[in-house]
Design a protein around this motif. Structure first.
Motif, PDB file in Angstrom:
ATOM      1  N   LYS A   1      53.474   3.464  25.782  1.00  0.00           N
ATOM      2  CA  LYS A   1      54.411   4.505  26.481  1.00  0.00           C
ATOM      3  C   LYS A   1      54.764   5.715  26.707  1.00  0.00           C
ATOM      4  N   ALA A   2      54.655   6.248  25.280  1.00  0.00           N
ATOM      5  CA  ALA A   2      54.652   7.821  25.521  1.00  0.00           C
ATOM      6  C   ALA A   2      54.206   8.419  26.304  1.00  0.00           C
ATOM      7  N   ARG A   3      53.008   7.856  26.722  1.00  0.00           N
ATOM      8  CA  ARG A   3      51.901   9.042  27.860  1.00  0.00           C
ATOM      9  C   ARG A   3      52.723   9.869  28.977  1.00  0.00           C
ATOM     10  N   GLY A   4      53.576   9.185  28.887  1.00  0.00           N
ATOM     11  CA  GLY A   4      54.037   9.616  30.342  1.00  0.00           C
ATOM     12  C   GLY A   4      55.626  10.403  29.465  1.00  0.00           C
ATOM     13  N   MET A   5      55.842  10.431  28.950  1.00  0.00           N
ATOM     14  CA  MET A   5      57.251  11.447  28.347  1.00  0.00           C
ATOM     15  C   MET A   5      57.394  12.588  28.145  1.00  0.00           C
ATOM     16  N   ALA A   6      58.224  13.203  28.282  1.00  0.00           N
ATOM     17  CA  ALA A   6      58.660  14.598  28.303  1.00  0.00           C
ATOM     18  C   ALA A   6      58.234  15.412  27.252  1.00  0.00           C
ATOM     19  N   GLY A   7      58.101  14.701  26.310  1.00  0.00           N
ATOM     20  CA  GLY A   7      57.414  15.206  25.062  1.00  0.00           C
ATOM     21  C   GLY A   7      56.087  15.282  25.440  1.00  0.00           C
ATOM     22  N   HIS A   8      55.550  14.636  25.395  1.00  0.00           N
ATOM     23  CA  HIS A   8      54.396  14.136  25.446  1.00  0.00           C
ATOM     24  C   HIS A   8      53.184  15.086  25.153  1.00  0.00           C
ATOM     25  N   LEU A   9      53.946  15.157  26.774  1.00  0.00           N
ATOM     26  CA  LEU A   9      53.039  16.484  27.958  1.00  0.00           C
ATOM     27  C   LEU A   9      53.439  17.746  27.348  1.00  0.00           C
ATOM     28  N   ILE A  10      54.480  18.588  27.085  1.00  0.00           N
ATOM     29  CA  ILE A  10      55.031  19.338  26.509  1.00  0.00           C
ATOM     30  C   ILE A  10      54.089  19.864  25.364  1.00  0.00           C
ATOM     31  N   ARG A  11      54.157  18.693  24.567  1.00  0.00           N
ATOM     32  CA  ARG A  11      52.924  19.562  23.477  1.00  0.00           C
ATOM     33  C   ARG A  11      51.388  19.047  23.654  1.00  0.00           C
ATOM     34  N   ARG A  12      50.912  18.637  25.093  1.00  0.00           N
ATOM     35  CA  ARG A  12      49.883  18.462  25.611  1.00  0.00           C
ATOM     36  C   ARG A  12      49.646  19.879  25.765  1.00  0.00           C
ATOM     37  N   LEU A  13      50.764  20.391  26.641  1.00  0.00           N
ATOM     38  CA  LEU A  13      50.460  21.738  27.478  1.00  0.00           C
ATOM     39  C   LEU A  13      50.418  22.578  26.222  1.00  0.00           C
ATOM     40  N   ASN A  14      51.311  22.860  25.782  1.00  0.00           N
ATOM     41  CA  ASN A  14      51.095  23.518  24.219  1.00  0.00           C
ATOM     42  C   ASN A  14      50.226  23.952  23.609  1.00  0.00           C
ATOM     43  N   GLN A  15      49.008  22.768  23.072  1.00  0.00           N
ATOM     44  CA  GLN A  15      47.848  22.621  23.283  1.00  0.00           C
ATOM     45  C   GLN A  15      46.562  23.182  23.573  1.00  0.00           C
TER      46      GLN A  15
END
Lengths: 150, 150
Positions: free
Chosen positions: A2-16
DNA sequence: CGGATATAATAACTATACTTACTATTCTCG
DNA sequence: CGAGAATAGTAAGTATAGTTATTATATCCG
């Protein structure tokens, strides 16, 4: 997942992705500077003699972290620190000749790499994304450091 | 301050805000879980018996970091690890009853907090932002872990 | 079969990032 | 003026986040 589409997850990936693109280009240029170190250098060059707490405020870090960042910049010979005559608690930070030279070399590389961070987006989308990101981050980034000599 | 409008800087700030909002809500709920630990729990619940490397692949971490994350989840009593019978190099990870219970409590909190991360944006802007973020992150996040028993 | 290769996990090391606590100074206000 | 509040920096502790090296185990291929 469920976490994958969440804002926090996407933002963390972008930062990475952003960090990886930055590191890759620095490495390719034979340089050794992290995104944070670059941001700190930028702040120090724009505000010569700035104190550490103001550097932290400018780039949205906390005081504790910035000390280590500036330590590493000092070890590379890019900046120098001296106790302020006005306020003996504070350290005034300035770039060295070597630091200014390195920054001149680095700035165009960093500018050029920005688009690669948002590689999956076309020009219009990129603009929209940056506009929204800027709005989401808010107005906190508009302040100026309070205490330093220009 | 040339760095301030750059993609990398904005993304770092968003990540910072996202992490702070997450921490605040967890703390308010009397819980102690980081965004990464939440993402790992999510992956482990969705894929019972998954090995650590696959957890890392699912949430885009590296193997070295995920070990520590799962260590901490194990100490909290949320997951348990056992050596795989199929491959004695691998550790199969599963949530415990306590972990499943905690996740049930945490999921609605995390879902509710998503909008707060993008607080400066209205509903339409938020949707646009998430759509573009998803596109920018790309299709890497669509893979499935290769080796584990369902 | 057996050596080369690949993989899972850990360890050690560096660099953020944040918290709380502490020291040294400076400021503020009665 | 002088005590208490506020501020600059450091230190110590925790948690990511990544690199390289090492160990144990599997697999592949000649």
């Amino acid at each position: 997942m469920k976490a994958r589409g969440m804002a926090g997850h996407l933002i963390r990936r972008l930062n990475q992705i952003s960090t990886q693109v930055f590191s890759k280009h620095m490495h390719n240029a034979g340089l050794d500077l992290t995104p944070v170190q670059f941001a700190a250098m930028d702040a120090i060059i724009t505000h010569p003699g700035i104190d550490q707490a103001s550097v932290a405020a400018l780039i949205a870090y906390d005081r504790a972290t910035i000390g280590g960042v500036i330590d590493r910049l000092e070890h590379k010979g890019y900046v120098r620190r001296e106790v302020s005559k006005r306020d003996r608690r504070a350290r005034e930070v300035r770039v060295t000749g070597k630091g200014a030279e390195a920054f001149e070399q680095i700035l165009p590389i960093v500018t050029a790499l920005q688009d690669e961070v948002l590689n999956g987006l076309d020009e219009t989308e990129r603009e929209t994304f940056l506009k929204l990101a800027h709005k989401a981050v808010g107005s906190e980034d508009d302040m100026e450091p309070s205490s330093h000599v220009e």
